[in-house]
Design a protein around this motif. Structure first.
Motif, PDB file in Angstrom:
ATOM      1  N   ALA A  48       6.028   2.852  -6.337  1.00  0.00           N
ATOM      2  CA  ALA A  48       7.382   3.405  -6.345  1.00  0.00           C
ATOM      3  C   ALA A  48       7.419   4.850  -5.862  1.00  0.00           C
ATOM      4  O   ALA A  48       8.382   5.290  -5.246  1.00  0.00           O
ATOM      5  N   GLU A  49       6.351   5.608  -6.164  1.00  0.00           N
ATOM      6  CA  GLU A  49       6.381   7.039  -5.826  1.00  0.00           C
ATOM      7  C   GLU A  49       5.084   7.462  -5.165  1.00  0.00           C
ATOM      8  O   GLU A  49       4.073   7.560  -5.852  1.00  0.00           O
ATOM      9  N   PRO A  50       5.022   7.715  -3.875  1.00  0.00           N
ATOM     10  CA  PRO A  50       6.152   7.537  -2.967  1.00  0.00           C
ATOM     11  C   PRO A  50       6.418   6.049  -2.706  1.00  0.00           C
ATOM     12  O   PRO A  50       5.472   5.249  -2.807  1.00  0.00           O
ATOM     13  N   PRO A  51       7.657   5.674  -2.378  1.00  0.00           N
ATOM     14  CA  PRO A  51       7.942   4.257  -2.119  1.00  0.00           C
ATOM     15  C   PRO A  51       7.076   3.730  -0.986  1.00  0.00           C
ATOM     16  O   PRO A  51       7.094   4.275   0.123  1.00  0.00           O
ATOM     17  N   THR A  52       6.298   2.718  -1.289  1.00  0.00           N
ATOM     18  CA  THR A  52       5.304   2.207  -0.337  1.00  0.00           C
ATOM     19  C   THR A  52       5.365   0.682  -0.308  1.00  0.00           C
ATOM     20  O   THR A  52       5.456   0.040  -1.355  1.00  0.00           O
ATOM     21  N   ILE A  53       5.329   0.127   0.898  1.00  0.00           N
ATOM     22  CA  ILE A  53       5.365  -1.325   1.056  1.00  0.00           C
ATOM     23  C   ILE A  53       4.153  -1.789   1.862  1.00  0.00           C
ATOM     24  O   ILE A  53       3.493  -0.991   2.539  1.00  0.00           O
ATOM     25  N   ALA A  54       3.890  -3.082   1.788  1.00  0.00           N
ATOM     26  CA  ALA A  54       2.806  -3.679   2.568  1.00  0.00           C
ATOM     27  C   ALA A  54       3.323  -4.911   3.298  1.00  0.00           C
ATOM     28  O   ALA A  54       4.218  -5.605   2.801  1.00  0.00           O
ATOM     29  N   VAL A  55       2.785  -5.143   4.487  1.00  0.00           N
ATOM     30  CA  VAL A  55       3.090  -6.363   5.237  1.00  0.00           C
ATOM     31  C   VAL A  55       1.761  -6.951   5.720  1.00  0.00           C
ATOM     32  O   VAL A  55       0.816  -6.210   5.997  1.00  0.00           O
ATOM     33  N   SER A  56       1.705  -8.275   5.804  1.00  0.00           N
ATOM     34  CA  SER A  56       0.507  -8.948   6.308  1.00  0.00           C
ATOM     35  C   SER A  56       0.860  -9.588   7.645  1.00  0.00           C
ATOM     36  O   SER A  56       1.757 -10.429   7.727  1.00  0.00           O
ATOM     37  N   ILE A  57       0.170  -9.165   8.703  1.00  0.00           N
ATOM     38  CA  ILE A  57       0.522  -9.579  10.067  1.00  0.00           C
ATOM     39  C   ILE A  57      -0.701 -10.185  10.760  1.00  0.00           C
ATOM     40  O   ILE A  57      -1.794  -9.619  10.715  1.00  0.00           O
ATOM     41  N   ASN A  58      -0.477 -11.336  11.412  1.00  0.00           N
ATOM     42  CA  ASN A  58      -1.559 -12.013  12.131  1.00  0.00           C
ATOM     43  C   ASN A  58      -1.986 -11.192  13.353  1.00  0.00           C
ATOM     44  O   ASN A  58      -1.149 -10.715  14.117  1.00  0.00           O
ATOM     45  N   LYS A  59      -3.297 -11.075  13.532  1.00  0.00           N
ATOM     46  CA  LYS A  59      -3.829 -10.250  14.621  1.00  0.00           C
ATOM     47  C   LYS A  59      -3.477 -10.790  16.008  1.00  0.00           C
ATOM     48  O   LYS A  59      -3.552 -10.064  16.996  1.00  0.00           O
ATOM     49  N   LYS A  60      -3.127 -12.081  16.080  1.00  0.00           N
ATOM     50  CA  LYS A  60      -2.777 -12.672  17.376  1.00  0.00           C
ATOM     51  C   LYS A  60      -1.362 -12.305  17.804  1.00  0.00           C
ATOM     52  O   LYS A  60      -0.996 -12.517  18.953  1.00  0.00           O
ATOM     53  N   ASN A  61      -0.556 -11.819  16.872  1.00  0.00           N
ATOM     54  CA  ASN A  61       0.855 -11.591  17.175  1.00  0.00           C
ATOM     55  C   ASN A  61       1.067 -10.274  17.912  1.00  0.00           C
ATOM     56  O   ASN A  61       0.396  -9.275  17.644  1.00  0.00           O
ATOM     57  N   LEU A  62       2.060 -10.290  18.816  1.00  0.00           N
ATOM     58  CA  LEU A  62       2.363  -9.089  19.590  1.00  0.00           C
ATOM     59  C   LEU A  62       2.813  -7.944  18.683  1.00  0.00           C
ATOM     60  O   LEU A  62       2.478  -6.779  18.930  1.00  0.00           O
TER      61      LEU A  62
END
Ligand code: FE
Length: 240
Positions: free
Chosen positions: A37-51
């Protein structure tokens, strides 16, 4: 191990977008979550093959648009089943350039977040990008689409590059005594794309492709493709 336990994890349906210089791209992701929450932080999981992965790697920024339940399958198909290497996804979409320069998709978006990458973790096929939120807003009070809603209500499918993809076992062959299915198909039968889950409804037709309402599936031209993912007509099956 029962892999079906993994299906019980709750997710949303998001567009994660980024840029590379003046080039823009985005993709559907279900794996977005707030880390701190402090600092507001997010995560995303992205496939390495994707542009989009390439663009985030280079620019170190990304935006997340949270989609509403009413988002059409053709819109999800554009971002989830087509590659930015083949089409310019932002050509026909309302968006604005965020503070980071990442494009923020506005169509069907309930809210958005913009983040600068602080850390990344290499996880086999995917990279988890952890970003500090630098800009965010709520756009509408519509209900966000859950991944469960996408599957159960919209009939959506999971592409192979998704973090949560599970290969389906091929169906068992029909029993010898099984009765053959009747050949007669009603002209108004709906057909579903096996790739993305888009449903062709003859009552609606496909006006964007010049197919008038009332056109049965069998009367579609051979060159007609799924308006959501671009799959061929042969990838459709009649809905029971
Ligand atoms: Fe499709």
């Amino acid at each position: 191990m029962n892999p079906k336990a993994l299906y019980k994890i709750g997710y949303g349906v998001y567009i994660v977008s980024s840029r590379k210089g003046a080039l823009l791209n985005g993709q559907i992701a279900n794996t977005v979550f707030q880390v701190t929450a402090e600092p507001p932080t997010i995560a995303v999981s992205i496939n390495k093959k994707n542009l989009t992965w390439q663009y985030i790697k280079e620019s170190r920024v990304f935006a997340v648009s949270m989609l509403c339940e009413a988002t059409p399958m053709t819109f999800i198909g554009l971002f989830g089943f087509k590659s930015g290497r083949d089409v310019n996804k932002f050509e026909s979409v309302n968006y604005r350039s965020g503070e980071t320069g990442a494009p923020i998709v506005l169509d069907h978006a309930v809210a958005f977040l913009e983040a600068k990458v602080q850390q990344e973790m290499n996880v086999g096929t995917h990279t988890i990008f952890v970003g500090e939120v630098v800009n965010a807003d709520v756009l509408t009070e519509d209900t966000c689409m859950s991944y469960d809603y996408y599957h159960q209500i919209k009939g959506g499918k999971t592409p192979k590059t998704a973090a949560t993809f599970v290969a389906e076992k091929s169906a068992a062959p029909p029993a010898a005594e099984a009765k053959p299915e009747p050949e007669v198909k009603t002209a108004m039968a709906k057909f579903q794309c096996k790739i993305c889950g888009y449903i062709y409804d003859p009552a609606q037709g496909d006006p964007d492709s010049g197919i008038a309402p009332g056109t049965p599936f069998s009367a579609l031209p051979d060159g007609w493709t799924c308006p959501a993912c671009g799959a061929a007509k042969s990838e459709f099956e009649e809905m029971k």
